[in-house]
Design a protein around this motif. Structure first.
Motif, PDB file in Angstrom:
ATOM      1  N   ASN A   1      34.305  40.321  34.166  1.00 24.67           N
ATOM      2  CA  ASN A   1      35.065  40.560  35.497  1.00 24.67           C
ATOM      3  C   ASN A   1      34.108  41.146  36.668  1.00 24.67           C
ATOM      4  O   ASN A   1      33.779  40.799  37.595  1.00 24.67           O
TER       5      ASN A   1
ATOM      6  N   LYS B   1      30.642  41.669  36.233  1.00 31.26           N
ATOM      7  CA  LYS B   1      30.192  40.560  37.374  1.00 31.26           C
ATOM      8  C   LYS B   1      29.799  40.302  38.321  1.00 31.26           C
ATOM      9  O   LYS B   1      29.225  39.639  39.699  1.00 31.26           O
ATOM     10  N   TYR B   2      31.344  40.220  38.892  1.00 28.26           N
ATOM     11  CA  TYR B   2      31.560  39.482  40.766  1.00 28.26           C
ATOM     12  C   TYR B   2      31.523  41.001  41.222  1.00 28.26           C
ATOM     13  O   TYR B   2      31.777  40.563  42.285  1.00 28.26           O
TER      14      TYR B   2
ATOM     15  N   ASP C   1      37.777  46.471  42.213  1.00 25.68           N
ATOM     16  CA  ASP C   1      36.260  46.196  41.934  1.00 25.68           C
ATOM     17  C   ASP C   1      35.878  46.343  43.644  1.00 25.68           C
ATOM     18  O   ASP C   1      36.850  45.827  44.056  1.00 25.68           O
TER      19      ASP C   1
ATOM     20  N   ILE D   1      38.352  37.627  46.834  1.00 25.43           N
ATOM     21  CA  ILE D   1      38.721  36.199  46.006  1.00 25.43           C
ATOM     22  C   ILE D   1      39.859  35.564  47.188  1.00 25.43           C
ATOM     23  O   ILE D   1      40.466  36.168  48.266  1.00 25.43           O
TER      24      ILE D   1
ATOM     25  N   ILE E   1      42.688  31.122  40.048  1.00 27.67           N
ATOM     26  CA  ILE E   1      41.391  32.042  39.381  1.00 27.67           C
ATOM     27  C   ILE E   1      42.606  31.619  38.109  1.00 27.67           C
ATOM     28  O   ILE E   1      41.542  32.104  36.919  1.00 27.67           O
TER      29      ILE E   1
ATOM     30  N   ARG F   1      36.891  27.618  38.491  1.00 30.04           N
ATOM     31  CA  ARG F   1      36.093  29.228  39.402  1.00 30.04           C
ATOM     32  C   ARG F   1      36.332  28.598  40.493  1.00 30.04           C
ATOM     33  O   ARG F   1      36.090  27.406  40.820  1.00 30.04           O
ATOM     34  N   VAL F   2      35.824  29.658  41.517  1.00 26.02           N
ATOM     35  CA  VAL F   2      35.804  29.868  42.964  1.00 26.02           C
ATOM     36  C   VAL F   2      34.475  29.058  42.611  1.00 26.02           C
ATOM     37  O   VAL F   2      33.275  29.318  42.617  1.00 26.02           O
TER      38      VAL F   2
ATOM     39  N   GLY G   1      29.877  31.293  33.338  1.00 26.11           N
ATOM     40  CA  GLY G   1      30.909  31.396  32.873  1.00 26.11           C
ATOM     41  C   GLY G   1      31.742  29.884  32.808  1.00 26.11           C
ATOM     42  O   GLY G   1      31.449  28.793  33.570  1.00 26.11           O
ATOM     43  N   LEU G   2      32.975  29.516  32.546  1.00 24.25           N
ATOM     44  CA  LEU G   2      33.807  28.662  32.075  1.00 24.25           C
ATOM     45  C   LEU G   2      34.751  28.352  32.559  1.00 24.25           C
ATOM     46  O   LEU G   2      35.492  27.428  32.596  1.00 24.25           O
ATOM     47  N   GLY G   3      35.532  29.367  33.405  1.00 23.80           N
ATOM     48  CA  GLY G   3      36.595  29.660  34.282  1.00 23.80           C
ATOM     49  C   GLY G   3      37.731  29.518  33.069  1.00 23.80           C
ATOM     50  O   GLY G   3      39.277  29.186  33.801  1.00 23.80           O
TER      51      GLY G   3
ATOM     52  N   GLY H   1      38.097  32.357  30.964  1.00 23.66           N
ATOM     53  CA  GLY H   1      38.777  34.243  30.768  1.00 23.66           C
ATOM     54  C   GLY H   1      40.160  34.160  31.652  1.00 23.66           C
ATOM     55  O   GLY H   1      41.285  34.433  29.765  1.00 23.66           O
ATOM     56  N   LEU H   2      40.588  34.038  32.840  1.00 29.56           N
ATOM     57  CA  LEU H   2      41.781  34.704  33.203  1.00 29.56           C
ATOM     58  C   LEU H   2      42.703  33.718  32.528  1.00 29.56           C
ATOM     59  O   LEU H   2      43.875  34.076  32.798  1.00 29.56           O
TER      60      LEU H   2
HETATM   61  P1  ADP Z   1      34.450  33.029  34.557  1.00 31.58           P
HETATM   62  O1  ADP Z   1      34.666  34.366  35.009  1.00 31.58           O
HETATM   63  O2  ADP Z   1      34.553  32.325  32.952  1.00 31.58           O
HETATM   64  O3  ADP Z   1      33.825  32.107  35.021  1.00 31.58           O
HETATM   65  P2  ADP Z   1      37.129  33.482  34.702  1.00 31.58           P
HETATM   66  O4  ADP Z   1      38.840  32.738  34.227  1.00 31.58           O
HETATM   67  O5  ADP Z   1      37.267  35.134  34.146  1.00 31.58           O
HETATM   68  O6  ADP Z   1      36.109  32.934  34.252  1.00 31.58           O
HETATM   69  O7  ADP Z   1      37.402  33.870  36.223  1.00 31.58           O
HETATM   70  C1  ADP Z   1      37.825  32.654  37.374  1.00 31.58           C
HETATM   71  C2  ADP Z   1      37.196  32.271  38.578  1.00 31.58           C
HETATM   72  O8  ADP Z   1      37.803  33.811  38.924  1.00 31.58           O
HETATM   73  C3  ADP Z   1      35.716  33.254  38.253  1.00 31.58           C
HETATM   74  O9  ADP Z   1      35.253  31.727  38.407  1.00 31.58           O
HETATM   75  C4  ADP Z   1      35.670  33.998  39.749  1.00 31.58           C
HETATM   76  O10 ADP Z   1      35.432  32.659  40.739  1.00 31.58           O
HETATM   77  C5  ADP Z   1      36.554  34.557  40.420  1.00 31.58           C
HETATM   78  N1  ADP Z   1      36.388  35.856  39.982  1.00 31.58           N
HETATM   79  C6  ADP Z   1      37.467  36.367  38.372  1.00 31.58           C
HETATM   80  N2  ADP Z   1      37.620  37.407  38.331  1.00 31.58           N
HETATM   81  C7  ADP Z   1      36.721  37.704  39.681  1.00 31.58           C
HETATM   82  C8  ADP Z   1      36.583  39.300  40.635  1.00 31.58           C
HETATM   83  N3  ADP Z   1      37.043  40.320  39.886  1.00 31.58           N
HETATM   84  N4  ADP Z   1      36.130  39.167  41.429  1.00 31.58           N
HETATM   85  C9  ADP Z   1      35.868  38.029  42.384  1.00 31.58           C
HETATM   86  N5  ADP Z   1      36.230  37.077  40.979  1.00 31.58           N
HETATM   87  C10 ADP Z   1      36.820  37.182  40.609  1.00 31.58           C
END
Ligand code: ADP
Length: 472
Positions: A375, A378-379, A403, A408, A416, A422-423, A433-435, A437-438
C-alpha cells in the motif's frame, strides 16, 4: 392506616381497566397475592416499592425486603423521606432486609434451585414473621437477579417455590423485573410463564401512568403495531443475514476453485519461460514476465477473498511459533525491494536492538508487513522512499511503515480498516484494489493481541503502526 386490601388495590388499579370492580380479587390477610411489576427505571421501582412497604408498616404488618444492597439503600432513603422510622421498624422486628446478592449463590446447588436452602434462608423468616399474626408482605428480587444472570429456568422454579410458600402461609409478595432484561424473542415462553406464576401482572411505568381506558387501549394498540413492525424487521434482518452467509460461502467456494487453474497457469508459464530462455527470445520473455506479474496479482486477490470468507466464518487458520519479528521484517523488506524499482525501502532499527521474539503465525504476520509495504508503494507514486522502523518498549515491539504519498483524510482513517472500504476521491479511484487488505491485517493483528492504526495527513503521506506483545 392504609389497609393491606387498599394498597394491593392501588398497586393493581392500573390493571383494572376492562375488569369489572366485582371481578377484582381483594387482598386480605391469609389470602396469597403474588404481584409482578415490570419496570424501566430504578427510580420508578423504588417509588412503587416504598409505597408498598410503607403501607405495610403503617398497617402494622411485618415487611421483609430481599433486595440488592443498592436497591435496599435507595428504598430505605425513600422510606425515611416518607416519614418512616426505618431504624425503629428494624428494631421492633417489623422491617427485615436480606441481601439478595448474598443469598442467591447459596440457593443454588450445581446451578439448580435447592428448595431446602430456600427454607433455611428465607422460609424460616416467613415462619417467624407469621407467628406475630400481624400480616406479612415481602419484596423479592432474587428472581430478577436469576433472570439477569441468564438463569430463566431457575427464576421460574423460584416463582413456583414462592407460590408453594404463599399457599401455606398466605402473605403478600411483590416481585419486580427490569423490562430490558426480559427483551429478546427467545424469552417469550419464559416471560409468559413468569406472568402465569403471578396473581397480578403490572406493566412498566409507561403503562401505569395512563389514566383512562381509552388511553390504555391506544397504548396496547400502539405496542401491537410496534411488535408487528419488529417482527417484519427481524424477518428482513434474518433474510439479509442468510444472504450475507450465502455470499461468504460463495466467495469461499469460488476463490478456492479459481486457485487451481491459476496454479496450473503459473506452472505452464514457468515452462514457457524456460523454453523462451533457451530460444533467447527477449521480447517473449518480457511478455512472460508481465503475465507472471498479473497472475501474481490475481492470485493475491483470490487469497485475500478466501481469507476474508474464512474470517467471516471464524475459520482463518493460525499456526503459532516463536520467531524473531525483526528478522521477518528485514527479510520481507529485502524481498519486496527486489520487486520494486520505483521506491527505496529503508529499514531503520536502533543499534543493539537484539532479537524481538514474538509468539504467533509467521506467514500471517508477514502478510501484514507485505500489505502495508504494498500500500505504501501503491499510494505514493510520486515519492521515492518508504521508511520502515522497528523499536522495542518494555513488553512490546513497535513497527511503522511511513510513506510520503497522497495521505488519507481524517474522516476515512478509521473506516479503511473495515472490509471493502476504499477512499473514493479523484486521486485514489484510479488505483486497483478491493478494499479488503487492511481489514485482513486488522484481524490478524487483533488475533495476536496487537494494535494496528494509521496516522496520516492528506497530501503529506501516511504512517501505519503495528504493535505486538513480545515474549519476555
Ligand atoms: P486496497 O488497497 O486493495 O483498496 P486496503 O484495505 O489495503 O485495500 O486499503 C483500503 C483503502 O485505504 C485503500 O483503498 C486506500 O484508499 C486507503 N489506503 C491504504 N493504505 C494507504 C496508504 N498508504 N496511503 C493512502 N491511502 C491508503
Amino acid at each position: 392506616m392504609i389497609s393491606s386490601k387498599k394498597i394491593t388495590s392501588s398497586i393493581i388499579q392500573h390493571l383494572s381497566f376492562g375488569i369489572k370492580e366485582k371481578q377484582r380479587r381483594p387482598s386480605s390477610p391469609g389470602i396469597p397475592e403474588h404481584i409482578v411489576q415490570f419496570y424501566e427505571a430504578d427510580v420508578f421501582l423504588i417509588k412503587s416499592l416504598s409505597t408498598y412497604i410503607s403501607a405495610g408498616l403503617q398497617a402494622g404488618e411485618v415487611c421483609i425486603v430481599v433486595a440488592t444492597q443498592a436497591h435496599a439503600l435507595c428504598l430505605e432513603q425513600a422510606l425515611q423521606t416518607q416519614g418512616v422510622d426505618v431504624a425503629a421498624a428494624r428494631r421492633d422486628g417489623s422491617y427485615r432486609s436480606l441481601d439478595a446478592t448474598d443469598i442467591l449463590p447459596q440457593l443454588l446447588v450445581n446451578g439448580e434451585l435447592a428448595p431446602e436452602r430456600f427454607a433455611e434462608l428465607i422460609g424460616h423468616e416467613i415462619v417467624q414473621a407469621q407467628q406475630h399474626q400481624r400480616g406479612l408482605r415481602i419484596f423479592g428480587e432474587l428472581v430478577a437477579l436469576l433472570w439477569k444472570d441468564g438463569k430463566q429456568a431457575a427464576a421460574i422454579c423460584l416463582e413456583a417455590l414462592w407460590n408453594e410458600w404463599l399457599r401455606t402461609y398466605g402473605f403478600l409478595l411483590y416481585c419486580a423485573y427490569p423490562l430490558s432484561a426480559c427483551a429478546g424473542k427467545g424469552y417469550e415462553q419464559e416471560f409468559l410463564k413468569v406472568c402465569e406464576h403471578h396473581t397480578h401482572v403490572i406493566p412498566t411505568e409507561g403503562y401505569t401512568t395512563l389514566t383512562n381506558q381509552k388511553e390504555c387501549l391506544c397504548t396496547v394498540s400502539l405496542l401491537q403495531q410496534k411488535a408487528a413492525s419488529l417482527e417484519i424487521e427481524v424477518a428482513a434482518r434474518s433474510a439479509a443475514q442468510e444472504l450475507e452467509h450465502n455470499k461468504d460461502a460463495f466467495i469461499g467456494m469460488a476463490s478456492h476453485e479459481l486457485k487451481t487453474p491459476i496454479t496450473s497457469l503459473k506452472c505452464m508459464l514457468a515452462l514457457l519461460q524456460r523454453y523462451e530462455e533457451a530460444q533467447k527470445d527477449t521480447k517473449a520473455l518480457q511478455y512472460i514476465a508481465q503475465m507472471d506479474a498479473q497472475l501474481e496479482r490475481i492470485s493475491r486477490l483470490i487469497s485475500d477473498l478466501l481469507d476474508l470468507s474464512r474470517i467471516q466464518s471464524g475459520k482463518l487458520p493460525y499456526q503459532t511459533e516463536r520467531f524473531a519479528f525483526n528478522t521477518l521484517v528485514q527479510d520481507t523488506v529485502k524481498t519486496m525491494q527486489e520487486t520494486t524499482r520505483t521506491h527505496r525501502l529503508i529499514l531503520e532499527e536502533p543499534e543493539g536492538l537484539g532479537v524481538l521474539e514474538v509468539l504467533g503465525d509467521r506467514d500471517r504476520l508477514s502478510q501484514v508487513v507485505i500489505n502495508l509495504l504494498t500500500n505504501a508503494i501503491k499510494y505514493s507514486p510520486q515519492a521515492e522512499r518508504v521508511i520502515v522502523r522497528i523499536i522495542k518498549s518494555t513488553e512490546q515491539m513497535h513497527m511503522s511503515v511511513q510513506d510520503f504519498g497522497m495521505g488519507i483524510a481524517r474522516e476515512h482513517q478509521q473506516k479503511i480498516f473495515e472490509r471493502f472500504y476504499r477512499v473514493h476521491d479523484i486521486e485514489t479511484s484510479t488505483y486497483p484494489g478491493l478494499g479488503v487488505g487492511l481489514s485482513i491485517c486488522s484481524e490478524i493483528v487483533d488475533w495476536h493481541k496487537g494494535h494496528l492504526w494509521v496516522d496520516s495527513q492528506k497530501g503529506k503521506g501516511s504512517t501505519f503502526y503495528v504493535t505486538l506483545p513480545l515474549i519476555c
